[in-house]
Design a protein around this motif. Structure first.
Motif, PDB file in Angstrom:
ATOM      1  N   PRO A  72       0.815  -1.227   0.000  1.00  0.00           N
ATOM      2  CA  PRO A  72       0.000   0.000   0.000  1.00  0.00           C
ATOM      3  C   PRO A  72       0.839   1.264   0.000  1.00  0.00           C
ATOM      4  O   PRO A  72       1.963   1.296   0.521  1.00  0.00           O
ATOM      5  N   HIS A  73       0.261   2.285  -0.579  1.00  0.00           N
ATOM      6  CA  HIS A  73       0.950   3.573  -0.610  1.00  0.00           C
ATOM      7  C   HIS A  73       1.095   4.109   0.811  1.00  0.00           C
ATOM      8  O   HIS A  73       0.117   4.181   1.561  1.00  0.00           O
ATOM      9  N   PRO A  74       2.311   4.480   1.218  1.00  0.00           N
ATOM     10  CA  PRO A  74       2.531   4.920   2.610  1.00  0.00           C
ATOM     11  C   PRO A  74       1.934   6.297   2.871  1.00  0.00           C
ATOM     12  O   PRO A  74       2.133   7.222   2.085  1.00  0.00           O
ATOM     13  N   GLU A  75       1.235   6.410   3.970  1.00  0.00           N
ATOM     14  CA  GLU A  75       0.620   7.686   4.336  1.00  0.00           C
ATOM     15  C   GLU A  75       1.316   8.345   5.520  1.00  0.00           C
ATOM     16  O   GLU A  75       1.024   9.485   5.853  1.00  0.00           O
ATOM     17  N   ALA A  76       2.202   7.635   6.193  1.00  0.00           N
ATOM     18  CA  ALA A  76       2.895   8.173   7.358  1.00  0.00           C
ATOM     19  C   ALA A  76       4.373   7.834   7.265  1.00  0.00           C
ATOM     20  O   ALA A  76       4.802   7.096   6.373  1.00  0.00           O
ATOM     21  N   TYR A  77       5.159   8.382   8.207  1.00  0.00           N
ATOM     22  CA  TYR A  77       6.597   8.110   8.194  1.00  0.00           C
ATOM     23  C   TYR A  77       6.872   6.616   8.308  1.00  0.00           C
ATOM     24  O   TYR A  77       7.706   6.068   7.599  1.00  0.00           O
ATOM     25  N   GLU A  78       6.181   5.950   9.201  1.00  0.00           N
ATOM     26  CA  GLU A  78       6.355   4.514   9.358  1.00  0.00           C
ATOM     27  C   GLU A  78       5.019   3.871   9.680  1.00  0.00           C
ATOM     28  O   GLU A  78       4.309   4.314  10.575  1.00  0.00           O
ATOM     29  N   ALA A  79       4.704   2.824   8.931  1.00  0.00           N
ATOM     30  CA  ALA A  79       3.457   2.100   9.158  1.00  0.00           C
ATOM     31  C   ALA A  79       3.737   0.806   9.905  1.00  0.00           C
ATOM     32  O   ALA A  79       4.797   0.198   9.742  1.00  0.00           O
ATOM     33  N   GLU A  80       2.796   0.386  10.707  1.00  0.00           N
ATOM     34  CA  GLU A  80       2.879  -0.915  11.350  1.00  0.00           C
ATOM     35  C   GLU A  80       2.492  -1.986  10.341  1.00  0.00           C
ATOM     36  O   GLU A  80       1.645  -1.772   9.476  1.00  0.00           O
ATOM     37  N   LEU A  81       3.118  -3.150  10.456  1.00  0.00           N
ATOM     38  CA  LEU A  81       2.809  -4.239   9.542  1.00  0.00           C
ATOM     39  C   LEU A  81       1.322  -4.568   9.566  1.00  0.00           C
ATOM     40  O   LEU A  81       0.699  -4.760   8.513  1.00  0.00           O
ATOM     41  N   THR A  82       0.731  -4.639  10.755  1.00  0.00           N
ATOM     42  CA  THR A  82      -0.687  -4.998  10.846  1.00  0.00           C
ATOM     43  C   THR A  82      -1.568  -3.980  10.122  1.00  0.00           C
ATOM     44  O   THR A  82      -2.560  -4.355   9.488  1.00  0.00           O
ATOM     45  N   ALA A  83      -1.196  -2.702  10.208  1.00  0.00           N
ATOM     46  CA  ALA A  83      -1.972  -1.661   9.522  1.00  0.00           C
ATOM     47  C   ALA A  83      -1.851  -1.811   8.010  1.00  0.00           C
ATOM     48  O   ALA A  83      -2.838  -1.650   7.271  1.00  0.00           O
ATOM     49  N   GLU A  84      -0.656  -2.119   7.533  1.00  0.00           N
ATOM     50  CA  GLU A  84      -0.472  -2.287   6.093  1.00  0.00           C
ATOM     51  C   GLU A  84      -1.216  -3.529   5.595  1.00  0.00           C
ATOM     52  O   GLU A  84      -1.805  -3.513   4.508  1.00  0.00           O
ATOM     53  N   LEU A  85      -1.172  -4.612   6.349  1.00  0.00           N
ATOM     54  CA  LEU A  85      -1.907  -5.817   5.956  1.00  0.00           C
ATOM     55  C   LEU A  85      -3.414  -5.544   5.912  1.00  0.00           C
ATOM     56  O   LEU A  85      -4.120  -6.059   5.034  1.00  0.00           O
ATOM     57  N   HIS A  86      -3.890  -4.731   6.846  1.00  0.00           N
ATOM     58  CA  HIS A  86      -5.306  -4.352   6.832  1.00  0.00           C
ATOM     59  C   HIS A  86      -5.626  -3.556   5.572  1.00  0.00           C
ATOM     60  O   HIS A  86      -6.699  -3.747   4.962  1.00  0.00           O
ATOM     61  N   GLN A  87      -4.710  -2.668   5.165  1.00  0.00           N
ATOM     62  CA  GLN A  87      -4.924  -1.916   3.927  1.00  0.00           C
ATOM     63  C   GLN A  87      -5.031  -2.851   2.731  1.00  0.00           C
ATOM     64  O   GLN A  87      -5.873  -2.660   1.852  1.00  0.00           O
ATOM     65  N   VAL A  88      -4.159  -3.855   2.677  1.00  0.00           N
ATOM     66  CA  VAL A  88      -4.213  -4.820   1.575  1.00  0.00           C
ATOM     67  C   VAL A  88      -5.554  -5.539   1.580  1.00  0.00           C
ATOM     68  O   VAL A  88      -6.213  -5.683   0.539  1.00  0.00           O
ATOM     69  N   ALA A  89      -5.970  -6.001   2.761  1.00  0.00           N
ATOM     70  CA  ALA A  89      -7.199  -6.797   2.885  1.00  0.00           C
ATOM     71  C   ALA A  89      -8.460  -5.979   2.651  1.00  0.00           C
ATOM     72  O   ALA A  89      -9.548  -6.564   2.495  1.00  0.00           O
ATOM     73  N   SER A  90      -8.341  -4.657   2.638  1.00  0.00           N
ATOM     74  CA  SER A  90      -9.510  -3.805   2.427  1.00  0.00           C
ATOM     75  C   SER A  90      -9.365  -2.928   1.190  1.00  0.00           C
ATOM     76  O   SER A  90     -10.033  -1.905   1.058  1.00  0.00           O
ATOM     77  N   THR A  91      -8.486  -3.319   0.256  1.00  0.00           N
ATOM     78  CA  THR A  91      -8.297  -2.558  -0.981  1.00  0.00           C
ATOM     79  C   THR A  91      -9.609  -2.462  -1.747  1.00  0.00           C
ATOM     80  O   THR A  91     -10.303  -3.481  -1.932  1.00  0.00           O
ATOM     81  N   PRO A  92     -10.003  -1.280  -2.201  1.00  0.00           N
ATOM     82  CA  PRO A  92     -11.251  -1.157  -2.973  1.00  0.00           C
ATOM     83  C   PRO A  92     -11.238  -2.042  -4.217  1.00  0.00           C
ATOM     84  O   PRO A  92     -10.205  -2.200  -4.874  1.00  0.00           O
ATOM     85  N   ALA A  93     -12.392  -2.593  -4.531  1.00  0.00           N
ATOM     86  CA  ALA A  93     -12.485  -3.516  -5.668  1.00  0.00           C
ATOM     87  C   ALA A  93     -12.123  -2.837  -6.980  1.00  0.00           C
ATOM     88  O   ALA A  93     -11.512  -3.464  -7.857  1.00  0.00           O
ATOM     89  N   ASP A  94     -12.472  -1.541  -7.133  1.00  0.00           N
ATOM     90  CA  ASP A  94     -12.157  -0.872  -8.402  1.00  0.00           C
ATOM     91  C   ASP A  94     -10.656  -0.727  -8.597  1.00  0.00           C
ATOM     92  O   ASP A  94     -10.155  -0.812  -9.729  1.00  0.00           O
ATOM     93  N   ARG A  95      -9.898  -0.544  -7.509  1.00  0.00           N
ATOM     94  CA  ARG A  95      -8.435  -0.467  -7.655  1.00  0.00           C
ATOM     95  C   ARG A  95      -7.868  -1.834  -8.006  1.00  0.00           C
ATOM     96  O   ARG A  95      -6.953  -1.931  -8.832  1.00  0.00           O
ATOM     97  N   ILE A  96      -8.373  -2.892  -7.406  1.00  0.00           N
ATOM     98  CA  ILE A  96      -7.891  -4.239  -7.741  1.00  0.00           C
ATOM     99  C   ILE A  96      -8.125  -4.518  -9.223  1.00  0.00           C
ATOM    100  O   ILE A  96      -7.227  -4.984  -9.939  1.00  0.00           O
ATOM    101  N   ARG A  97      -9.335  -4.211  -9.702  1.00  0.00           N
ATOM    102  CA  ARG A  97      -9.640  -4.446 -11.115  1.00  0.00           C
ATOM    103  C   ARG A  97      -8.758  -3.600 -12.020  1.00  0.00           C
ATOM    104  O   ARG A  97      -8.250  -4.080 -13.043  1.00  0.00           O
ATOM    105  N   ALA A  98      -8.553  -2.338 -11.654  1.00  0.00           N
ATOM    106  CA  ALA A  98      -7.753  -1.441 -12.484  1.00  0.00           C
ATOM    107  C   ALA A  98      -6.302  -1.905 -12.557  1.00  0.00           C
ATOM    108  O   ALA A  98      -5.674  -1.867 -13.624  1.00  0.00           O
ATOM    109  N   GLU A  99      -5.746  -2.359 -11.440  1.00  0.00           N
ATOM    110  CA  GLU A  99      -4.343  -2.771 -11.438  1.00  0.00           C
ATOM    111  C   GLU A  99      -4.137  -4.094 -12.176  1.00  0.00           C
ATOM    112  O   GLU A  99      -3.126  -4.266 -12.872  1.00  0.00           O
TER     113      GLU A  99
END
Length: 337
Positions: A72-99
Motif C-alpha cells: 500500500p501507498h505509505p501515508e505516514a513516516y512509518e506504518a505498522e505491519l498490521t496496519a499495512e496488511l489491513h490496507q491490503v485486505a480492504s483494498t477497494p475492488a475498483d483499484r484491484i480491477r484497475a491494477e
C-alpha cells in the motif's frame, strides 16, 4: 530517464518513509533472481514451497508488473505491519480491477508490458475481489513471518540510520544536496528531480515524491501509479539505504584509479559547493579538465551535482570521505618514507 517536476510547494512535500510491506516487495523481487544467495535464496525456497500460491505465481512466474495494492501507498513516516496488511485486505475492488487490467493489458505510457494472469490468481479472483485481497494479505503475513520478522529490527535500524544521516545533511547543506546524494543515478537541476533509467517518463509531481530507503538491492526503483483512477498516488523512489558498515560503493583497492592527485585535490576542496569555473581558477586547471574529473567522480558517487540559480555546483558526498582519508594517509606515508 524519469523526470519529476517539483515546484516550491511540491519541494516542501518531499518526505521519507519506512514501510514493512514495501521491504517485502523488494525482497520478493530479488528472491526471484537466479543468483540469489543467503537469505534471499531461502526466501525463494519459501516461495517455491507451495504454501504461497498467489505470491509464487506472480513473483516467480512471468516477469512484469505486480499490482501495487500488494504494498500500500505509505501515508505516514512509518506504518505498522498490521496496519499495512489491513490496507491490503480492504483494498477497494475498483483499484484491484484497475491494477490487474494494467497487468494483463500493459500500458505504453507507463512502460509496462502486458503479462498473463496466472491461473492460481485467476481462480481466486473468480471468487471475488474480497477473496483475493484477503488471500494476498494472508500470504504476505506468512512470508513476513517466515522470512523477514527475525531480520526486521536490523533492517529498520539501517533505514532509520540512513534517514537520520540525510536529515542532518539537509540541515547542514540544504535539501538539494540531500536529494542529489541519494544515489549516483539521481540528480536535481532547477525544479526537476531526475532518475537515470532506460525508461522515459516526464511527470509533474505537485504533491512531491516519497523517498524510501531500502536495505535490499543497489539500484533505484521508481513507482508510479499506472491506473487512471482519481486520487493518483504520489511517485515513490526506493533507493539503497546507506549505512556505515556498507562503506562506499568504490573499494579502497581501486581508489588510486579513481582519485589520483588531481581528483583528490578537487575532492578535498568540495567540502562546500563549488562550480567548475571556481575550481579551475582555484587550482589552475582548465575548465574542461575540471569537468572531466568531476564527471569521473560523479559516476563513482563521490560528488553530487545540483543547480543553484544559474550555477551548476558540485559537492562531495559522504561516500568520498573514506577514499579521501585513504588518499591523504597514502600521501603522508610516502612523505614519511
Amino acid at each position: 530517464m524519469f523526470s519529476f517536476g517539483l515546484d516550491g510547494q511540491a519541494f516542501g512535500r518531499v518526505r521519507f518513509c519506512i514501510s514493512p510491506l514495501w521491504t517485502v516487495a523488494r525482497v520478493l523481487a530479488h528472491a526471484r533472481r537466479s543468483d540469489a544467495r543467503g537469505y534471499r535464496a531461502a526466501c525463494r525456497d519459501t516461495l517455491r514451497g507451495g504454501n504461497l500460491p498467489l505470491l509464487a505465481s506472480l513473483y516467480l512466474g512471468e516477469p512484469g508488473y505486480i499490482p501495487d495494492f500488494f504494498s500500500p501507498h505509505p501515508e505516514a513516516y512509518e506504518a505498522e505491519l498490521t496496519a499495512e496488511l489491513h490496507q491490503v485486505a480492504s483494498t477497494p475492488a475498483d483499484r484491484i480491477r484497475a491494477e490487474f487490467a494494467v497487468m494483463t493489458r500493459g500500458r505504453q505510457g507507463a512502460v509496462i508490458p502486458a503479462r498473463r494472469l496466472p491461473t492460481s490468481v485467476a481462480r481466486v479472483l473468480d471468487r471475488g475481489e474480497d477473496t483475493l485481497r484477503e488471500g494476498v494479505a494472508a500470504e504476505l503475513e506468512q512470508f513476513w513471518r517466515l522470512c523477514l520478522s527475525a531480520r526486521w529490527a536490523r533492517m529498520r535500524a539501517a533505514m532509520d540510520a540512513d534517514i537520520a544521516r540525510r536529515a542532518q545533511q539537509s540541515a547542514q547543506q540544504g535539501v538539494a544536496s540531500t536529494l542529489g546524494d541519494l544515489h549516483p543515478t539521481i540528480s536535481l537541476t532547477d525544479d526537476r528531480l531526475t532518475v537515470m533509467s532506460p525508461f522515459r517518463a516526464r511527470v509533474q509531481a505537485p504533491d512531491g515524491v516519497v523517498l524510501m530507503p531500502s536495505p535490499v538491492g543497489t539500484r533505484v526503483d521508481v513507482v508510479l501509479d499506472p491506473t487512471p483512477l482519481p486520487g493518483q498516488y504520489r511517485p515513490i523512489l526506493l533507493y539503497p539505504a546507506s549505512t556505515a558498515d556498507r562503506g562506499p560503493r568504490t573499494s579502497h583497492r581501486g581508489s588510486g584509479e579513481i582519485l589520483g592527485a588531481s581528483r583528490a585535490l578537487l575532492l578535498a576542496d568540495l567540502a562546500q559547493p563549488r562550480s567548475t569555473t571556481e575550481l579551475a581558477r582555484r587550482h589552475d586547471f582548465t575548465p574542461s579538465t575540471v569537468s572531466y574529473h568531476l564527471g569521473v567522480l560523479a559516476r563513482a558517487g563521490l560528488v553530487t551535482r545540483f543547480r543553484r540559480q544559474r550555477h551548476v555546483l558540485y559537492q562531495r558526498t559522504h561516500r568520498a570521505e573514506p577514499l579521501l582519508a585513504a588518499a591523504v594517509a597514502a600521501t603522508a606515508g610516502r612523505a614519511d618514507a
